[in-house]
Design a protein around this motif. Structure first.
Motif, PDB file in Angstrom:
ATOM      1  N   PHE A   1       0.873  -1.176   0.000  1.00  0.00           N
ATOM      2  CA  PHE A   1       0.000   0.000   0.000  1.00  0.00           C
ATOM      3  C   PHE A   1       0.906   1.221   0.000  1.00  0.00           C
ATOM      4  O   PHE A   1       1.403   1.631   1.044  1.00  0.00           O
ATOM      5  CB  PHE A   1      -0.906  -0.025   1.237  1.00  0.00           C
ATOM      6  CG  PHE A   1      -1.740  -1.285   1.308  1.00  0.00           C
ATOM      7  CD1 PHE A   1      -2.945  -1.371   0.643  1.00  0.00           C
ATOM      8  CD2 PHE A   1      -1.283  -2.392   2.011  1.00  0.00           C
ATOM      9  CE1 PHE A   1      -3.708  -2.527   0.695  1.00  0.00           C
ATOM     10  CE2 PHE A   1      -2.036  -3.556   2.070  1.00  0.00           C
ATOM     11  CZ  PHE A   1      -3.246  -3.624   1.408  1.00  0.00           C
ATOM     12  N   THR A   2       1.144   1.770  -1.190  1.00  0.00           N
ATOM     13  CA  THR A   2       2.137   2.831  -1.328  1.00  0.00           C
ATOM     14  C   THR A   2       1.556   4.090  -1.953  1.00  0.00           C
ATOM     15  O   THR A   2       0.555   4.042  -2.670  1.00  0.00           O
ATOM     16  CB  THR A   2       3.316   2.367  -2.210  1.00  0.00           C
ATOM     17  OG1 THR A   2       2.809   1.994  -3.492  1.00  0.00           O
ATOM     18  CG2 THR A   2       4.049   1.194  -1.592  1.00  0.00           C
ATOM     19  N   LEU A   3       2.249   5.186  -1.678  1.00  0.00           N
ATOM     20  CA  LEU A   3       1.996   6.445  -2.360  1.00  0.00           C
ATOM     21  C   LEU A   3       2.932   6.515  -3.556  1.00  0.00           C
ATOM     22  O   LEU A   3       3.930   5.784  -3.613  1.00  0.00           O
ATOM     23  CB  LEU A   3       2.287   7.623  -1.425  1.00  0.00           C
ATOM     24  CG  LEU A   3       1.448   7.728  -0.163  1.00  0.00           C
ATOM     25  CD1 LEU A   3       1.948   8.880   0.700  1.00  0.00           C
ATOM     26  CD2 LEU A   3      -0.020   7.932  -0.499  1.00  0.00           C
ATOM     27  N   GLU A   4       2.634   7.400  -4.481  1.00  0.00           N
ATOM     28  CA  GLU A   4       3.534   7.591  -5.615  1.00  0.00           C
ATOM     29  C   GLU A   4       4.827   8.231  -5.132  1.00  0.00           C
ATOM     30  O   GLU A   4       4.814   9.102  -4.264  1.00  0.00           O
ATOM     31  CB  GLU A   4       2.882   8.476  -6.671  1.00  0.00           C
ATOM     32  CG  GLU A   4       1.777   7.786  -7.425  1.00  0.00           C
ATOM     33  CD  GLU A   4       1.253   8.655  -8.547  1.00  0.00           C
ATOM     34  OE1 GLU A   4       2.055   9.394  -9.167  1.00  0.00           O
ATOM     35  OE2 GLU A   4       0.047   8.592  -8.795  1.00  0.00           O
ATOM     36  N   LYS A   5       5.921   7.802  -5.717  1.00  0.00           N
ATOM     37  CA  LYS A   5       7.208   8.416  -5.382  1.00  0.00           C
ATOM     38  C   LYS A   5       7.223   9.844  -5.902  1.00  0.00           C
ATOM     39  O   LYS A   5       6.632  10.140  -6.934  1.00  0.00           O
ATOM     40  CB  LYS A   5       8.359   7.625  -6.019  1.00  0.00           C
ATOM     41  CG  LYS A   5       8.523   6.239  -5.448  1.00  0.00           C
ATOM     42  CD  LYS A   5       9.666   5.515  -6.116  1.00  0.00           C
ATOM     43  CE  LYS A   5       9.799   4.106  -5.566  1.00  0.00           C
ATOM     44  NZ  LYS A   5      10.883   3.371  -6.190  1.00  0.00           N
ATOM     45  N   ASP A   6       7.895  10.709  -5.158  1.00  0.00           N
ATOM     46  CA  ASP A   6       8.019  12.103  -5.558  1.00  0.00           C
ATOM     47  C   ASP A   6       9.449  12.558  -5.273  1.00  0.00           C
ATOM     48  O   ASP A   6       9.779  12.925  -4.146  1.00  0.00           O
ATOM     49  CB  ASP A   6       7.025  12.980  -4.791  1.00  0.00           C
ATOM     50  CG  ASP A   6       7.087  14.431  -5.217  1.00  0.00           C
ATOM     51  OD1 ASP A   6       7.883  14.769  -6.119  1.00  0.00           O
ATOM     52  OD2 ASP A   6       6.335  15.236  -4.635  1.00  0.00           O
ATOM     53  N   PRO A   7      10.310  12.533  -6.297  1.00  0.00           N
ATOM     54  CA  PRO A   7      11.712  12.908  -6.085  1.00  0.00           C
ATOM     55  C   PRO A   7      11.888  14.357  -5.640  1.00  0.00           C
ATOM     56  O   PRO A   7      12.909  14.705  -5.060  1.00  0.00           O
ATOM     57  CB  PRO A   7      12.363  12.687  -7.448  1.00  0.00           C
ATOM     58  CG  PRO A   7      11.374  11.989  -8.290  1.00  0.00           C
ATOM     59  CD  PRO A   7      10.039  12.107  -7.656  1.00  0.00           C
ATOM     60  N   SER A   8      10.896  15.201  -5.872  1.00  0.00           N
ATOM     61  CA  SER A   8      11.026  16.605  -5.488  1.00  0.00           C
ATOM     62  C   SER A   8      10.550  16.875  -4.052  1.00  0.00           C
ATOM     63  O   SER A   8      10.667  18.000  -3.568  1.00  0.00           O
ATOM     64  CB  SER A   8      10.243  17.483  -6.457  1.00  0.00           C
ATOM     65  OG  SER A   8       8.860  17.205  -6.347  1.00  0.00           O
ATOM     66  N   ALA A   9      10.017  15.866  -3.376  1.00  0.00           N
ATOM     67  CA  ALA A   9       9.547  16.046  -1.997  1.00  0.00           C
ATOM     68  C   ALA A   9      10.734  16.292  -1.063  1.00  0.00           C
ATOM     69  O   ALA A   9      11.837  15.791  -1.309  1.00  0.00           O
ATOM     70  CB  ALA A   9       8.771  14.813  -1.547  1.00  0.00           C
ATOM     71  N   PRO A  10      10.514  17.066   0.012  1.00  0.00           N
ATOM     72  CA  PRO A  10      11.607  17.303   0.965  1.00  0.00           C
ATOM     73  C   PRO A  10      12.087  15.988   1.577  1.00  0.00           C
ATOM     74  O   PRO A  10      11.314  15.053   1.749  1.00  0.00           O
ATOM     75  CB  PRO A  10      10.946  18.180   2.036  1.00  0.00           C
ATOM     76  CG  PRO A  10       9.721  18.728   1.425  1.00  0.00           C
ATOM     77  CD  PRO A  10       9.291  17.773   0.370  1.00  0.00           C
ATOM     78  N   LEU A  11      13.365  15.948   1.896  1.00  0.00           N
ATOM     79  CA  LEU A  11      13.936  14.764   2.527  1.00  0.00           C
ATOM     80  C   LEU A  11      13.443  14.662   3.973  1.00  0.00           C
ATOM     81  O   LEU A  11      13.067  15.677   4.578  1.00  0.00           O
ATOM     82  CB  LEU A  11      15.453  14.831   2.485  1.00  0.00           C
ATOM     83  CG  LEU A  11      16.056  14.772   1.084  1.00  0.00           C
ATOM     84  CD1 LEU A  11      17.566  14.954   1.142  1.00  0.00           C
ATOM     85  CD2 LEU A  11      15.704  13.472   0.382  1.00  0.00           C
ATOM     86  N   PRO A  12      13.456  13.480   4.558  1.00  0.00           N
ATOM     87  CA  PRO A  12      12.947  13.316   5.932  1.00  0.00           C
ATOM     88  C   PRO A  12      13.610  14.238   6.945  1.00  0.00           C
ATOM     89  O   PRO A  12      12.942  14.738   7.852  1.00  0.00           O
ATOM     90  CB  PRO A  12      13.252  11.848   6.244  1.00  0.00           C
ATOM     91  CG  PRO A  12      13.297  11.175   4.914  1.00  0.00           C
ATOM     92  CD  PRO A  12      13.835  12.193   3.967  1.00  0.00           C
ATOM     93  N   ASN A  13      14.900  14.516   6.809  1.00  0.00           N
ATOM     94  CA  ASN A  13      15.583  15.397   7.757  1.00  0.00           C
ATOM     95  C   ASN A  13      15.019  16.815   7.719  1.00  0.00           C
ATOM     96  O   ASN A  13      14.981  17.498   8.739  1.00  0.00           O
ATOM     97  CB  ASN A  13      17.084  15.441   7.470  1.00  0.00           C
ATOM     98  CG  ASN A  13      17.731  14.105   7.731  1.00  0.00           C
ATOM     99  OD1 ASN A  13      17.147  13.230   8.335  1.00  0.00           O
ATOM    100  ND2 ASN A  13      18.964  13.948   7.255  1.00  0.00           N
TER     101      ASN A  13
END
Length: 166
Positions: free
Chosen positions: A151-163
């Motif tokens: 059960f996943t969301l679409e990947k988004d390379p432009s999303a902020p990193l977890p840090n």
């Protein structure tokens, strides 16, 4: 004496019929046990689909929240109680257990940049269900194990990193 001999032979015949009847009852109970196990597994699968979709939707809502800056959540705690922006929101009302394992521990799926994008069941076994899925029907239909029901969301390379999201 003749009557006594006849009752002995009839007693053996009755005993044999009783054994056959008990055998038939035992076989029918074994068959019904298989049916009960299959129905239980089907209920677990339906619950897994429901809970997985709930978690996916909570992750999506967390991500699109106006105070989120497009961040992916980093854990279940953030889905249950989101305090970003000064207002508390509850994207997920409770921390669901995995219906196949009975544990709160779900397998987490991360993208290449370590963003949490989904969950899967850590349960073992091969899915019985092959159709009637709301989303990801092709992937779920061909799954060889419950771990493939992701059960996943679409990947988004432009999303902020977890840090950057803490």
């Amino acid at each position: 004496m003749t009557t006594h001999k006849r009752s002995l032979t009839q007693g053996g015949f009755t005993y044999l019929l009783l054994l056959l009847a008990l055998t038939a009852v035992a076989l029918s109970l074994l068959k019904s046990q298989d049916t009960i196990k299959m129905r239980h597994r089907q209920q677990q699968e339906a619950e897994l689909l429901f809970r997985g979709e709930q978690i996916r939707e909570a992750m999506r809502l967390y991500r699109i929240d106006e105070h989120g800056n497009g961040c992916f959540p980093t854990g279940f705690e953030e889905l249950i109680r989101d305090t970003r922006g000064g207002k508390t929101r509850y994207h997920l009302r409770l921390w669901f257990t995995d219906p196949l394992t009975g544990q709160k521990e779900w397998g987490k799926i991360f993208d290449d940049q370590h963003r949490w994008i989904g969950v899967y069941s850590k349960g073992t076994g091969k899915p019985l269900r092959k159709e009637g899925f709301v989303k990801d029907s092709e992937i779920f239909k061909e799954a060889k194990s419950y771990r493939e029901w992701a059960f996943t969301l679409e990947k988004d390379p432009s999303a902020p990193l977890p840090n950057a999201c803490r």
